[in-house]
Each structure stands twice: as C-alpha cells, then as structure tokens.
Design an enzyme around this catalytic site. Structure first.
Site, PDB file in Angstrom:
ATOM      1  N   GLY A   1       0.821  -1.201   0.000  1.00 10.15           N
ATOM      2  CA  GLY A   1       0.000   0.000   0.000  1.00 10.15           C
ATOM      3  C   GLY A   1       0.854   1.249   0.000  1.00 10.15           C
ATOM      4  N   CYS A   2       0.329   2.314   0.576  1.00 12.94           N
ATOM      5  CA  CYS A   2       1.020   3.602   0.589  1.00 12.94           C
ATOM      6  C   CYS A   2       2.389   3.500   1.244  1.00 12.94           C
ATOM      7  CB  CYS A   2       0.161   4.628   1.331  1.00 12.94           C
ATOM      8  SG  CYS A   2       1.024   6.159   1.698  1.00 12.94           S
ATOM      9  N   PHE A   3       3.425   3.934   0.529  1.00 20.76           N
ATOM     10  CA  PHE A   3       4.768   3.809   1.109  1.00 20.76           C
ATOM     11  C   PHE A   3       4.994   4.756   2.276  1.00 20.76           C
ATOM     12  CE2 PHE A   3       6.354   5.896  -3.143  1.00 20.76           C
ATOM     13  CZ  PHE A   3       5.671   7.081  -2.888  1.00 20.76           C
ATOM     14  N   TRP A   4       4.190   5.811   2.388  1.00 20.89           N
ATOM     15  CA  TRP A   4       4.298   6.669   3.576  1.00 20.89           C
ATOM     16  C   TRP A   4       4.031   5.856   4.840  1.00 20.89           C
ATOM     17  CZ3 TRP A   4       0.627  11.243   1.866  1.00 20.89           C
ATOM     18  CH2 TRP A   4       1.216  11.930   0.793  1.00 20.89           C
ATOM     19  N   CYS A   5       3.032   4.977   4.761  1.00 20.66           N
ATOM     20  CA  CYS A   5       2.672   4.157   5.919  1.00 20.66           C
ATOM     21  C   CYS A   5       3.738   3.108   6.206  1.00 20.66           C
ATOM     22  CB  CYS A   5       1.343   3.443   5.665  1.00 20.66           C
ATOM     23  SG  CYS A   5      -0.057   4.516   5.279  1.00 20.66           S
TER      24      CYS A   5
END
Length: 220
Positions: free
Chosen positions: A51-55
């Site tokens: 999923g989102c690489f920020w997470c």
C-alpha cells in the site's frame, strides 16, 4: 497527494482487476531470476510493497535492527517510474520500500512477519482507502531461501485464516528510489490529513499488536 475517499466513491471509481500484470513484459518480470543485493558495511536490504509507502516506511522504522526505510517503486516493467506514472497502473510498479537493516539484530524472517502483521492481508490491489495495482501487496525475494520463507509463512497464514492471502511473491529485480518529497513523509508531515487519519492509525495498530521487545523504544 493522498486523499481519503468515501467508501462508496471508492466502490464506484476503482476496479479490483489488476491489469498491470497481464502483459508479456510484466510476466517476464514475474518469471525472472532474482537479483541478490550484497551486504554493505554489515547492512542488508529487503524490499516490500504494502500500500502507501508513507505508511510502510514508518512501520519498518519502528522495528529494532532497521536502520532506514526508503520509499520508491518496484515490481514493474518500465524504467525510471515516477509517482505520476505509477499511479496510472500501466507501469506494473507498486509503491514499495527498501529496508536497510542489520541482519545480526533482525532477520529477514522477522521482516516478513512485520509485513504480514502490518496490513490487511486479504485486501487485493490496495490497502485501506488506497486502491489500484500501484498499491498492491508484493514481497520480493532475492534468493531461493528467502522465497521459501515467504511461501511457507504465506501458506501458514492462509491455512490459519482459511482465506486467500493477497500478497504476491516476486523475484527482486530493481528498486527505484522515489521522489525526495516522499521520503520520511509521515515524520515530516504529522498534520497532513492522510497521515493523521490513515498512516498513524495503521502504525499504531501494528505497534499495539506486535511484541514490544522487537520495537524501538522511540520511533514515529
């Protein structure tokens, strides 16, 4: 920019079909021989898409033995992917992270455990509000031993939950480092709506359910 989209809008806007994986160039990536990244100055590297690489970046940096997590792209058939191009779903790439870790402190097996423990393991082509093949779950292996670790853990989870595990298993080929503004995004932008409503809750859910002795005392 990440956005939080109402569930109904998501259902109308996105399709679960992963068209990124059906062309010959993408199949060549999936069937390629893995490339092994050598240990440098005692540090190894592992690659995950969840999923989102920020997470994902923040999650792995909360684990003991992880020195750094870098956001980028992997798993596709095009060169020099960007945030804009990967979001089209046509490059085959997924948002991914490069984990730089000390194998004397944390093993590859534990990093795989972190991977499965920090996501909805049955969600196809996305995590949470983010949908599309660019957000699909992929674990990358660099040799046969890593591949067997991944397959055994995936099979055990599927049996335990009596469910299909969404994570794909790819031979590692290349990691493309993401744009500078994506790096350490959760840490640098704690008040961003997506970070407050998606990234931080995901990180906190992981930390609440993971063995405390394996987590850094101070992290995100």
């Amino acid at each position: 920019m990440k956005r939080i989209i109402p569930l109904l809008a998501l259902a109308l806007t996105f399709s679960c079909q992963n068209t990124a994986q059906v062309n010959k160039k993408q199949l060549d990536v999936i069937n390629a021989e893995p490339i092994e990244v050598p240990i440098k100055k005692g540090k190894a590297r592992a690659y995950f898409a969840s999923g989102c690489f920020w997470c994902v970046e923040a999650i792995y940096e909360s684990v003991k033995g992880v020195e750094e997590s870098i956001s980028g792209y992997a798993g596709g058939h095009t060169k020099n992917p960007t945030y804009a191009s990967s979001n089209t779903g046509s490059t085959g790439h997924a948002e991914a992270v490069e984990i730089i870790y000390d194998p004397k402190v944390v093993s590859f097996e534990t990093l795989v455990d972190v991977y499965f423990a920090s996501q909805n393991i049955t969600q196809l082509n996305g995590q949470g509000p983010d949908h599309g093949s660019q957000y699909r779950s992929i674990i990358f292996y660099q040799n046969e031993a890593q591949k067997q670790v991944i397959l055994k853990k995936k099979a055990a989870l599927a049996k335990k939950l009596n469910a299909k595990i969404a994570a794909e298993v790819y031979p590692f080929q290349k990691f493309w480092v993401g744009e500078d503004y994506h790096q350490n995004y959760e840490r640098l932008h704690p008040n961003h709506p997506y970070i407050k409503n998606v990234s931080i809750p995901r990180l906190n859910r992981f930390k609440a359910n993971y063995p405390k002795e394996l987590l850094k005392s101070k992290s995100h």
